[in-house]
Design a protein around this motif. Structure first.
Motif, PDB file in Angstrom:
ATOM      1  N   GLY A 133       0.809  -1.222   0.000  1.00  0.00           N
ATOM      2  CA  GLY A 133       0.000   0.000   0.000  1.00  0.00           C
ATOM      3  C   GLY A 133       0.837   1.264   0.000  1.00  0.00           C
ATOM      4  N   ASN A 134       0.166   2.374  -0.135  1.00  0.00           N
ATOM      5  CA  ASN A 134       0.811   3.676   0.031  1.00  0.00           C
ATOM      6  C   ASN A 134       1.361   3.750   1.459  1.00  0.00           C
ATOM      7  OD1 ASN A 134      -0.041   6.572   1.328  1.00  0.00           O
ATOM      8  ND2 ASN A 134       0.958   6.795  -0.638  1.00  0.00           N
ATOM      9  N   CYS A 135       2.581   4.296   1.566  1.00  0.00           N
ATOM     10  CA  CYS A 135       3.267   4.276   2.866  1.00  0.00           C
ATOM     11  C   CYS A 135       2.483   5.007   3.959  1.00  0.00           C
ATOM     12  CB  CYS A 135       4.651   4.893   2.728  1.00  0.00           C
ATOM     13  SG  CYS A 135       4.649   6.432   1.808  1.00  0.00           S
ATOM     14  N   THR A 136       1.907   6.144   3.627  1.00  0.00           N
ATOM     15  CA  THR A 136       1.206   6.944   4.628  1.00  0.00           C
ATOM     16  C   THR A 136      -0.016   6.183   5.144  1.00  0.00           C
ATOM     17  OG1 THR A 136       1.828   8.759   3.199  1.00  0.00           O
ATOM     18  CG2 THR A 136       0.418   9.303   5.048  1.00  0.00           C
ATOM     19  N   TYR A 161       3.188  14.668   7.799  1.00  0.00           N
ATOM     20  CA  TYR A 161       4.519  15.288   7.812  1.00  0.00           C
ATOM     21  C   TYR A 161       5.425  14.234   7.173  1.00  0.00           C
ATOM     22  CZ  TYR A 161       2.188  17.943  11.535  1.00  0.00           C
ATOM     23  OH  TYR A 161       1.297  18.697  12.271  1.00  0.00           O
ATOM     24  N   GLN A 162       5.553  14.281   5.850  1.00  0.00           N
ATOM     25  CA  GLN A 162       6.159  13.145   5.139  1.00  0.00           C
ATOM     26  C   GLN A 162       7.635  13.354   4.819  1.00  0.00           C
ATOM     27  OE1 GLN A 162       1.919  12.219   3.034  1.00  0.00           O
ATOM     28  NE2 GLN A 162       3.679  11.253   2.085  1.00  0.00           N
ATOM     29  N   ALA A 163       8.381  12.273   4.974  1.00  0.00           N
ATOM     30  CA  ALA A 163       9.836  12.306   4.837  1.00  0.00           C
ATOM     31  C   ALA A 163      10.280  12.332   3.375  1.00  0.00           C
ATOM     32  CB  ALA A 163      10.421  11.075   5.521  1.00  0.00           C
ATOM     33  N   SER A 165      12.319  10.352   1.892  1.00  0.00           N
ATOM     34  CA  SER A 165      12.428   9.026   1.269  1.00  0.00           C
ATOM     35  C   SER A 165      11.190   8.656   0.463  1.00  0.00           C
ATOM     36  CB  SER A 165      12.673   7.955   2.336  1.00  0.00           C
ATOM     37  OG  SER A 165      11.634   7.982   3.292  1.00  0.00           O
ATOM     38  N   GLY A 166      10.032   9.191   0.868  1.00  0.00           N
ATOM     39  CA  GLY A 166       8.804   8.898   0.123  1.00  0.00           C
ATOM     40  C   GLY A 166       8.878   9.383  -1.308  1.00  0.00           C
ATOM     41  N   ALA A 167       9.712  10.380  -1.536  1.00  0.00           N
ATOM     42  CA  ALA A 167       9.866  10.918  -2.891  1.00  0.00           C
ATOM     43  C   ALA A 167      11.017  10.241  -3.633  1.00  0.00           C
ATOM     44  CB  ALA A 167      10.092  12.424  -2.823  1.00  0.00           C
ATOM     45  N   TRP A 229       2.431  19.887  -0.728  1.00  0.00           N
ATOM     46  CA  TRP A 229       1.937  19.283  -1.974  1.00  0.00           C
ATOM     47  C   TRP A 229       2.722  18.007  -2.224  1.00  0.00           C
ATOM     48  CZ3 TRP A 229      -1.944  21.179  -5.230  1.00  0.00           C
ATOM     49  CH2 TRP A 229      -2.183  20.390  -6.366  1.00  0.00           C
ATOM     50  N   ILE A 230       2.025  16.865  -2.336  1.00  0.00           N
ATOM     51  CA  ILE A 230       2.713  15.603  -2.652  1.00  0.00           C
ATOM     52  C   ILE A 230       1.957  14.902  -3.772  1.00  0.00           C
ATOM     53  CG2 ILE A 230       3.415  13.331  -1.769  1.00  0.00           C
ATOM     54  CD1 ILE A 230       3.853  14.602   0.965  1.00  0.00           C
ATOM     55  N   ASP A 231       2.665  14.620  -4.854  1.00  0.00           N
ATOM     56  CA  ASP A 231       2.130  13.893  -6.014  1.00  0.00           C
ATOM     57  C   ASP A 231       1.290  14.821  -6.903  1.00  0.00           C
ATOM     58  OD1 ASP A 231       1.642  11.784  -7.751  1.00  0.00           O
ATOM     59  OD2 ASP A 231       1.279  10.334  -6.160  1.00  0.00           O
ATOM     60  N   ARG A 240      -2.918  13.574  -5.274  1.00  0.00           N
ATOM     61  CA  ARG A 240      -3.135  12.119  -5.353  1.00  0.00           C
ATOM     62  C   ARG A 240      -2.814  11.438  -4.016  1.00  0.00           C
ATOM     63  NH1 ARG A 240      -4.252   8.315  -8.976  1.00  0.00           N
ATOM     64  NH2 ARG A 240      -4.571   9.943 -10.515  1.00  0.00           N
ATOM     65  N   GLU A 241      -1.798  11.945  -3.318  1.00  0.00           N
ATOM     66  CA  GLU A 241      -1.438  11.374  -2.018  1.00  0.00           C
ATOM     67  C   GLU A 241      -2.606  11.511  -1.034  1.00  0.00           C
ATOM     68  OE1 GLU A 241       1.275   9.728  -1.580  1.00  0.00           O
ATOM     69  OE2 GLU A 241       1.752   9.713   0.544  1.00  0.00           O
ATOM     70  N   GLU A 242      -3.293  12.650  -1.088  1.00  0.00           N
ATOM     71  CA  GLU A 242      -4.441  12.867  -0.195  1.00  0.00           C
ATOM     72  C   GLU A 242      -5.609  11.963  -0.598  1.00  0.00           C
ATOM     73  OE1 GLU A 242      -2.821  17.385   0.469  1.00  0.00           O
ATOM     74  OE2 GLU A 242      -4.523  17.080  -0.870  1.00  0.00           O
ATOM     75  N   VAL A 266       1.896  16.824   3.573  1.00  0.00           N
ATOM     76  CA  VAL A 266       2.963  17.834   3.557  1.00  0.00           C
ATOM     77  C   VAL A 266       4.328  17.146   3.594  1.00  0.00           C
ATOM     78  CG1 VAL A 266       3.916  19.828   4.801  1.00  0.00           C
ATOM     79  CG2 VAL A 266       1.443  19.436   4.804  1.00  0.00           C
ATOM     80  N   ARG A 267       5.218  17.593   2.719  1.00  0.00           N
ATOM     81  CA  ARG A 267       6.599  17.085   2.745  1.00  0.00           C
ATOM     82  C   ARG A 267       7.411  17.944   3.702  1.00  0.00           C
ATOM     83  NH1 ARG A 267       7.365  12.526   0.762  1.00  0.00           N
ATOM     84  NH2 ARG A 267       6.819  13.014  -1.385  1.00  0.00           N
ATOM     85  N   ILE A 268       8.132  17.295   4.600  1.00  0.00           N
ATOM     86  CA  ILE A 268       8.991  18.026   5.547  1.00  0.00           C
ATOM     87  C   ILE A 268      10.420  17.476   5.467  1.00  0.00           C
ATOM     88  CG2 ILE A 268       7.116  18.597   7.151  1.00  0.00           C
ATOM     89  CD1 ILE A 268       8.723  16.166   8.826  1.00  0.00           C
ATOM     90  N   CYS A 273      11.066   8.844   8.007  1.00  0.00           N
ATOM     91  CA  CYS A 273       9.880   8.544   8.820  1.00  0.00           C
ATOM     92  C   CYS A 273       8.760   9.513   8.495  1.00  0.00           C
ATOM     93  CB  CYS A 273      10.192   8.667  10.306  1.00  0.00           C
ATOM     94  SG  CYS A 273      10.753   7.143  11.039  1.00  0.00           S
ATOM     95  N   HIS A 274       7.608   8.954   8.182  1.00  0.00           N
ATOM     96  CA  HIS A 274       6.419   9.791   8.012  1.00  0.00           C
ATOM     97  C   HIS A 274       5.739   9.947   9.376  1.00  0.00           C
ATOM     98  CE1 HIS A 274       6.968   9.642   3.820  1.00  0.00           C
ATOM     99  NE2 HIS A 274       5.876   9.039   3.405  1.00  0.00           N
ATOM    100  N   SER A 275       5.228  11.142   9.630  1.00  0.00           N
ATOM    101  CA  SER A 275       4.443  11.394  10.839  1.00  0.00           C
ATOM    102  C   SER A 275       3.069  11.878  10.398  1.00  0.00           C
ATOM    103  CB  SER A 275       5.112  12.465  11.702  1.00  0.00           C
ATOM    104  OG  SER A 275       6.460  12.110  11.965  1.00  0.00           O
TER     105      SER A 275
HETATM  106  N1  HSE Z   1       3.866   8.653  -1.902  1.00  0.00           N
HETATM  107  C1  HSE Z   1       4.578   8.612  -0.679  1.00  0.00           C
HETATM  108  C2  HSE Z   1       5.379   9.865  -0.464  1.00  0.00           C
HETATM  109  C3  HSE Z   1       5.513   7.457  -0.593  1.00  0.00           C
HETATM  110  O1  HSE Z   1       5.559  10.611  -1.436  1.00  0.00           O
HETATM  111  O2  HSE Z   1       5.823  10.119   0.641  1.00  0.00           O
HETATM  112  C4  HSE Z   1       5.104   6.140  -1.086  1.00  0.00           C
HETATM  113  O3  HSE Z   1       3.940   5.576  -0.628  1.00  0.00           O
END
Ligand code: HSE
Length: 372
Positions: A133-136, A161-163, A165-167, A229-231, A240-242, A266-268, A273-275
């Motif tokens: 699945g999607n990591c978040t 609050y996404q890391a 590495s997700g990108a 903004w992610i994706d 798309r991430e939302e 949100v990308r931080i 690690c995603h929070s």
């Molecule tokens: N789409 C997620 C992100 C990672 O950009 O953080 C993969 O699921």
């Protein structure tokens, strides 16, 4: 002997998968064959047993001899190879870390500590495509799957609050380059203990806004800033991430009717690690102790963190969680909006439970099933 083909094992998710499989001594009871889109004929990874040279990941004859294919190669590879392989009559199990087949009716999104029943039913009914699945979403469900299982959620928002590495790996490097660039530019002023903080601040800002600041991958500063903004954009105004929060959660759990979920992603400047901060409207007013009990007992990796400063600082951050399978859930409290409004915060390693671990575990589930 069960034959399992691995593709994309050199990339970021693939190498974490290999690390985890080695750590758990998973390389037994099947014959692993490694394939690549670019390095065929070379020596494969050291997995503690003899393996043949690396095969061509586009070779349908080779692929069709596999009982299981595990790919961390990405959506492009899946979109190119999967339809040809299935059209050729291949009936094996396809396990995929990419999103290409996630929303297909013929696939199940895997997160076995949360949806093992759905997985088992799928296996029994002949499903052959099992997709990470999607990591978040996976990390959110590892944290509060118990509240879904007890059907306590009327609706939910998730502010993430996404890391980096997700990108991707390049973005992780770019984050560090951005941090270095800021540190380098402010070094002299920082070395002078009496320099005015307004000067340090201006120096940092000028660095972040200069044309030389490395933003090729993120397209904006993340270090010292953030990107809400992610994706890609969706018609709805979501990214798309939302959108995935609602779509994937309800598919993983096969909830009917679906639970409304939305939020802002949100990308931080965290590395891997995603929070997420969750606001949940409960279906009924239940005591906080009962809620923490349900969260704590839902799987062996989730860990309730008491809502105090010391424990929060010690346990509830990317710095504390990175490289571990622990999914802490803290700041759990009722909002002053009303007794059915719950707030909490969770953190998880995006490369472990967010990517490699569900794939590793479904592989073992399928191997065990094939072994009978
Ligand atoms: N789409 C997620 C992100 C990672 O950009 O953080 C993969 O699921």
């Amino acid at each position: 002997m069960i034959k399992a083909g691995f593709i994309g094992w050199r990339g970021m998710v693939g190498s974490i998968l290999m690390e985890r499989m080695l750590a758990e001594k998973d390389f037994k009871g099947f014959e692993p064959v490694f394939a690549s889109t670019s390095q065929m004929g070379q020596k494969g990874p050291d997995v503690g047993i003899d393996i043949p040279p690396v095969k061509d990941a586009h070779d349908l004859d080779f692929l069709s001899q596999m009982d299981i294919i595990v790919t961390c190669q990405g959506s492009g590879y899946t979109k190119e190879v999967y339809p040809k392989l299935r059209n050729s009559g291949w009936k094996g199990y396809w396990i995929d870390a990419s999103s290409a087949l996630r929303m297909e009716d013929s696939s199940i999104i895997v997160l076995d500590p949360v949806n093992r029943k759905v997985i088992d039913q799928g296996l029994s009914s002949g499903i052959k495509d099992f997709i990470g699945g999607n990591c978040t979403v996976s990390l959110m469900l590892m944290a509060i799957g118990g509240l879904f299982e007890h059907q306590l959620i009327e609706w939910m928002t998730s502010m993430t609050y996404q890391a980096a590495s997700g990108a991707g790996a390049k973005n992780m490097r770019e984050l560090v380059a951005q941090m270095s660039s800021i540190g380098d530019s402010a070094r002299e002023l920082m070395g002078d203990p009496v320099s005015a903080i307004t000067l340090v601040d201006r120096c940092v800002l000028e660095t972040m806004q200069s044309d030389d600041f490395p933003t090729e991958n993120f397209l904006a500063p993340v270090a010292g800033s953030l990107i809400p903004w992610i994706d890609s954009p969706m018609e709805s105004g979501q990214t798309r991430e939302e959108w995935k929060g609602f779509a994937e959660t309800n598919k993983i759990l096969q909830t009917e009717p679906p639970v409304p979920i939305d939020g802002i992603c949100v990308r931080i400047g965290a590395m891997r690690c995603h929070s997420q901060a969750m606001t949940i409207k409960l279906k009924k007013d239940i005591a906080l102790d009962d809620i923490t009990g349900i969260i704590q007992n839902s799987n062996q990796w989730v860990k309730v963190v008491p809502n105090d400063r010391e424990q929060t600082l010690k346990c509830l951050s990317p710095a504390a969680v990175t490289g571990t399978l622990t999914v802490p859930v803290g700041r759990i409290r009722k909002l002053n909006i009303g007794p059915r409004y719950l707030s909490l915060f969770t953190v998880g390693d995006q490369l472990l439970w967010g990517a490699a671990e569900p794939v590793r575990r479904i592989f073992n589930i399928i191997v065990d099933r094939l072994k009978g």
